[in-house]
Design an enzyme around this catalytic site. Structure first.
Site, PDB file in Angstrom:
ATOM      1  N   LYS A  82     -21.908  -6.071  19.631  1.00  0.00           N
ATOM      2  CA  LYS A  82     -22.275  -5.301  18.438  1.00  0.00           C
ATOM      3  C   LYS A  82     -23.578  -4.546  18.704  1.00  0.00           C
ATOM      4  O   LYS A  82     -24.516  -5.116  19.281  1.00  0.00           O
ATOM      5  CB  LYS A  82     -22.445  -6.265  17.257  1.00  0.00           C
ATOM      6  CG  LYS A  82     -22.702  -5.593  15.920  1.00  0.00           C
ATOM      7  CD  LYS A  82     -22.786  -6.645  14.795  1.00  0.00           C
ATOM      8  CE  LYS A  82     -22.935  -6.032  13.435  1.00  0.00           C
ATOM      9  NZ  LYS A  82     -22.908  -7.028  12.348  1.00  0.00           N
ATOM     10  N   SER A 157     -19.527  -5.888   8.555  1.00  0.00           N
ATOM     11  CA  SER A 157     -20.068  -4.764   9.264  1.00  0.00           C
ATOM     12  C   SER A 157     -19.668  -4.696  10.747  1.00  0.00           C
ATOM     13  O   SER A 157     -19.786  -3.642  11.363  1.00  0.00           O
ATOM     14  CB  SER A 157     -21.598  -4.800   9.185  1.00  0.00           C
ATOM     15  OG  SER A 157     -22.115  -5.935   9.842  1.00  0.00           O
ATOM     16  N   SER A 181     -20.066 -10.542   7.836  1.00  0.00           N
ATOM     17  CA  SER A 181     -19.802  -9.482   8.819  1.00  0.00           C
ATOM     18  C   SER A 181     -19.059  -9.878  10.075  1.00  0.00           C
ATOM     19  O   SER A 181     -18.600  -9.008  10.806  1.00  0.00           O
ATOM     20  CB  SER A 181     -21.111  -8.822   9.229  1.00  0.00           C
ATOM     21  OG  SER A 181     -21.454  -7.866   8.276  1.00  0.00           O
TER      22      SER A 181
HETATM   23  N1  GLN Z   1     -21.155  -7.037   3.273  1.00  0.00           N
HETATM   24  C1  GLN Z   1     -22.382  -7.727   3.315  1.00  0.00           C
HETATM   25  C2  GLN Z   1     -23.542  -6.789   3.165  1.00  0.00           C
HETATM   26  O1  GLN Z   1     -23.326  -5.623   3.145  1.00  0.00           O
HETATM   27  C3  GLN Z   1     -22.504  -8.546   4.567  1.00  0.00           C
HETATM   28  C4  GLN Z   1     -22.907  -7.774   5.755  1.00  0.00           C
HETATM   29  C5  GLN Z   1     -23.228  -8.661   6.923  1.00  0.00           C
HETATM   30  O2  GLN Z   1     -22.848  -9.816   6.993  1.00  0.00           O
HETATM   31  N2  GLN Z   1     -24.010  -8.132   7.840  1.00  0.00           N
HETATM   32  O3  GLN Z   1     -24.656  -7.211   3.071  1.00  0.00           O
END
Ligand code: GLN
Length: 476
Positions: A82, A157, A181
């Site tokens: 990532k 994400s 994410s």
């Molecule tokens: N969807 C969540 C957010 O936007 C989680 C994102 C994540 O785990 N990085 O914060």
């Protein structure tokens, strides 16, 4: 061995193949690089392909393999990373214009550990900007498509990481999970994703979003692969004071007599009936294998999203303060004074979602509002923790959906941040408690995969992985 076969092999199968001299790491790496070239113009999983690094690492791995001694399981295995995790000498954009040309000056601890094993890094994968989102539509560069249906999102994400594994562009990927994410894109793309216990894996070298929640974990083809990668990356690191002195041990935990909690709040309004059916069937299979199903209540569930979306923006507003156009990243020098350099650089560098969170977070932390928002959210977080603690007095693991719906259409929710936030309803509460959880493919609605979430008690990665590996065979 034919190309298709090589791309289907798991870590252990590749390891055996290396041992038996069926193929070399350079050959396998070239197959993967070829697959990326062939498919990524459609999938858009990668932001950078690190071809030179990959071939150099593969060559080194082949030398180790040829030396005849025992070599580590990840030696010669190609993976993706990532783009919020630093790989020395390579770009690390975090999906943001702010870091478009930022080159990592050092390796994250997890990368160091992969390199020590001889793993091969194929490239850096797409994500929502600074890991904020559920679809990769918030990436400043591209939208990663779902490999099972190109009109749908890959999840977020870490959509690039999940899509790269699902489309056979990498054997496994490293990603990060703050509120879902790793698990959400794993569920949408039909692969395995593990969010470790807070503190189980070092975050040194991860571009921070919300430091009290961020964790790095693996996305993989199988539970066994996820286990192998977790074993390598977990454990104490002097560079991250939140990392725990923890040695992961694998031991089989039988489904027989295992107590599985099923929280009624996770099967309520908003859950797609087809997702519900798949998850309930998975629960039934576990019961048929001897597990005891225990109805439980996680009564604070309704407050989790509100609590999460105060705590995360608050930490985001603090963590993103470092991007000022001077110390890091994008810098707009065409300004009359220093303050204007800050304002212009941040104005141009950040996209809509980080800006929204910086505003909300700054407000929630400001004097006069701190008690009403941030402090209140911290109190709710404690109650959510207690909710889980009480449940784990009665059960060994908790089963739930990962997401209320399968992968949605690209563009469908782009203009509705609240609809995006609601996607985290099953994945973010346990994060507020710091617990581990994984997503495992449980079925499909048409072409679209649906993941089952298995939540464990603190540092019980072994339990959830062991339970999942028994289910893996039954769910396919
Ligand atoms: N969807 C969540 C957010 O936007 C989680 C994102 C994540 O785990 N990085 O914060």
């Amino acid at each position: 061995m034919r190309q298709m076969d090589i791309l289907d092999l798991t870590i252990v199968q590749l390891h055996e193949g290396f041992k038996k001299k069926q193929f070399t790491s350079v050959e396998v790496t070239k197959e993967y690089l070829g697959q990326i070239k062939k498919t990524d113009s459609k999938i858009h999983a990668f932001l950078t392909v690190t071809e030179n690094l990959a071939l150099e690492q593969a060559k080194k791995a082949d030398e180790i393999i040829a030396s005849g001694n025992d070599f580590p399981l990840l030696c010669g295995i190609p993976c993706s990373i990532k783009d919020a995790i630093l790989v020395q000498g390579e770009k690390a954009t975090a999906g943001s214009k702010m870091l478009e040309n930022y080159v990592a000056p050092y390796d994250a601890t997890v990368i160091k550990r992969l390199k020590e094993q001889g793993a091969v890094i194929l490239g850096k994968t797409n994500l929502d900007e600074f890991a904020m989102g559920v679809s990769t539509e918030n990436s400043a560069f591209k939208v990663t498509k779902n490999p099972h249906d190109l009109t749908k999102v890959s999840g977020g994400s870490s959509g690039g990481s999940a899509a790269s594994v699902a489309s056979k562009q990498a054997v496994f990927s490293l990603a990060s999970d703050t509120g879902g994410s790793i698990r959400l894109p794993a569920s949408f793309c039909g692969v395995v994703g593990l969010n470790p216990t807070y503190g189980a894996v070092s975050r040194h070298g991860l571009i921070a979003m919300a430091s009290s929640l961020d964790q790095i974990g693996p996305i993989a083809k199988t539970i066994e692969d996820a286990k192998i990668v977790f074993d390598v990356i977990s454990g104490k690191d002097s560079m991250d004071s939140t990392s725990a002195d923890y040695k992961f041990e694998t031991k089989e935990v039988s489904l027989k007599d295992l107590k599985i909690g099923v929280p009624k709040e996770y099967f309520a309004e908003g859950l797609d009936p087809q997702v519900e059916k798949i998850i309930k069937e998975a629960i039934k299979k576990a019961e048929d294998a001897g597990a005891k199903i225990v109805p439980i209540s996680l009564s604070m569930t309704n407050y989790a999203i509100a609590c999460y979306y105060i705590i995360v923006p608050s930490e985001v507003s603090a963590n993103l303060a470092r991007f000022d156009g001077i110390k890091y990243g994008k810098s707009q020098q065409d300004a009359p004074n220093l303050l204007d350099v800050y304002l212009k650089s941040r104005g141009v560098g950040f996209g809509v979602e980080p800006k929204r969170r910086i505003l909300i977070g700054t407000y929630a932390l400001s004097s006069g509002y701190y008690d009403a928002y941030y402090k209140k959210a911290q109190e709710i977080k404690e109650l959510i923790k207690q909710d889980f603690a009480q449940s784990f007095e009665k059960v060994d693991v908790i089963f739930s959906p990962v997401s209320p719906i399968p992968a949605f259409n690209i563009g469908e929710k782009s203009s509705d941040p609240l609809a995006m936030y609601l996607m985290d309803i099953y994945t973010c509460p346990l994060k507020l408690a710091g617990l581990p959880a994984l997503s495992i493919p449980a079925g499909r609605i048409g072409k679209l995969p649906v993941g089952l979430q298995i939540i464990g008690n603190y540092f019980e990665e072994n339990t959830i992985l062991s339970v999942a590996s028994q289910l893996e065979k039954m769910l396919l």
